[in-house]
Design an enzyme around this catalytic site. Structure first.
Site, mmCIF file in Angstrom:
data_model
loop_
_atom_site.group_PDB
_atom_site.id
_atom_site.type_symbol
_atom_site.label_atom_id
_atom_site.label_comp_id
_atom_site.label_asym_id
_atom_site.label_seq_id
_atom_site.Cartn_x
_atom_site.Cartn_y
_atom_site.Cartn_z
ATOM 1 N N THR A 40 0.937 -1.122 0.131
ATOM 2 C CA THR A 40 -0.087 0.141 -0.121
ATOM 3 C C THR A 40 1.115 1.168 -0.339
ATOM 4 O OG1 THR A 40 -0.232 -0.077 2.589
ATOM 5 C CG2 THR A 40 -1.598 -0.871 0.989
ATOM 6 N N HIS A 48 5.929 -2.676 10.955
ATOM 7 C CA HIS A 48 5.726 -3.834 9.370
ATOM 8 C C HIS A 48 7.578 -5.238 9.731
ATOM 9 C CE1 HIS A 48 3.869 -1.414 6.462
ATOM 10 N NE2 HIS A 48 3.538 -2.746 6.597
ATOM 11 N N LYS A 82 -8.232 0.829 11.354
ATOM 12 C CA LYS A 82 -8.501 1.537 10.284
ATOM 13 C C LYS A 82 -9.355 2.135 10.757
ATOM 14 C CE LYS A 82 -4.336 1.287 8.217
ATOM 15 N NZ LYS A 82 -3.184 2.179 8.328
ATOM 16 N N ASP A 193 -3.345 -7.653 15.251
ATOM 17 C CA ASP A 193 -4.653 -7.499 14.504
ATOM 18 C C ASP A 193 -5.490 -8.225 13.274
ATOM 19 O OD1 ASP A 193 -2.669 -6.696 12.715
ATOM 20 O OD2 ASP A 193 -3.308 -4.605 12.254
ATOM 21 N N THR A 232 6.109 9.225 14.905
ATOM 22 C CA THR A 232 6.118 9.999 15.263
ATOM 23 C C THR A 232 5.451 11.511 14.933
ATOM 24 O OG1 THR A 232 7.612 11.185 13.675
ATOM 25 C CG2 THR A 232 8.402 9.252 15.351
#
Length: 324
Positions: A40, A48, A82, A193, A232
């Site tokens: 994506t 990741h 999301k 998730d 961040t």
């Protein structure tokens, strides 16, 4: 130590679908397992890396990673974690992103021989599926009532979940079925998730192949403020130096909280656990030396030893070296 014990000692495991079966198989050698990454973006970010580092340990102990680049599933978008639908990407963007991710993953894992590890793209089997055929052969095995109980679905029902995204679980489950059928892959590992998607794949594979497969998840990392690890004020910390400079990448690791050092050394370096425990036990200000080591080791994995050495000397020359 065997592969299962190493991952457990380092704190990688969060959930198992069958802990005893996973332990038995990982205590041997030569098991194929898969981890998926959807292209994506044109770079991975620090978030990741936990599954990739787990794959690195497993590969070093004789197991065979199958890294799935989700060129097909990226066209749908995983709703997990999301609050709104992902931005739709063009096929060319997805292809370009997939190429970039392949190069980055290759810094952490050895794909010099197919017996050591392979990269696959699920567009190879998803793009050619016929819709009616897929519904008849795969969709019949899924209960909508059960799918609605998945955490990733429940979280989105309040804000809106498209029918496109609702299908994502079926596609990821189909990936596991294909990899078991064609690559003898008996494990899927992923972030916390991904539990619902992994369980769906296990159930589908059992129904379509009458074979057992297994899964495990890794913990979702957050800082003391509950913010996702790798985020961040400026945004995500990327592996691509065009997005996040090597200096900023190093500094991200160098500036982690004192209480997080031991955990992050276990997750994101290859250092022995005994050495990690010694470093993590240092008191301030000596703990800053442990942070320098974390930053150097993490940067060397992502950007190479020479680049890590250059950044280390540049930053230390400016701000001083931590006390040994």
């Amino acid at each position: 130590m065997n592969a299962f014990d190493i991952l457990e000692q380092r704190g990688f495991f969060y959930q198992h679908t069958d802990e005893e079966a996973t332990k038995k198989l990982l205590n041997a050698e030569g098991e194929a397992f898969y981890i998926g990454i959807d292209p994506t973006a044109d770079s991975m970010h620090v978030g990741h890396l936990l599954p990739i580092m787990a794959a690195r340990h497993l590969q070093r102990h004789g197991h065979r990673p199958v890294i799935l680049i989700g060129g097909g599933t990226a066209r749908v978008g995983d709703p997990s974690g999301k609050t709104e639908m992902r931005k739709m990407l063009s096929e060319q963007d997805i292809a370009d992103n997939a190429t970039a991710l392949r190069q980055q993953v290759g810094r952490f894992l050895d794909f010099s021989d197919d017996d050591k590890g392979i990269l696959v793209n699920n567009s190879d089997w998803l793009d050619g599926l016929g819709y009616i055929e897929f519904l008849r052969d795969v969709g019949k095995h899924f209960s909508v009532n059960r799918m609605l109980t998945a955490e990733s679905v429940k979280q989105r029902l309040e804000t809106g979940l498209s029918f496109l995204e609702f299908n994502y679980t079926l596609l990821q489950a189909y990936d596991f079925y294909v990899l078991r059928r064609d690559r003898n892959c008996r494990f899927q590992f992923g972030g916390q998730d991904q539990w619902g998607n992994i369980v769906a794949g296990i159930d589908l594979t059992r129904r379509m192949l009458s074979q057992e497969v297994y899964g495990a998840t890794f913990p979702l990392l957050t800082n003391s403020q509950g913010q996702k690890f790798g985020k961040t004020v400026a945004g995500a910390v990327w592996l691509d130096p065009k997005r996040t400079s090597t200096t900023d990448y190093y500094q991200f690791w160098r500036n982690v909280e004192d209480t997080e050092v031991t955990k992050l050394l276990c997750f994101f370096t290859d250092l022995p656990v005994a050495e990690i425990q010694r470093l993590g036990a240092l008191e301030a200000p000596a703990i800053n030396r442990a942070k320098e080591i974390l930053a150097f080791e993490a940067t060397a994995l992502a950007h190479g030893f020479q680049e890590a050495e250059r950044v280390f000397h540049a930053i230390a020359g400016r701000f001083g070296f931590a006390d040994p």
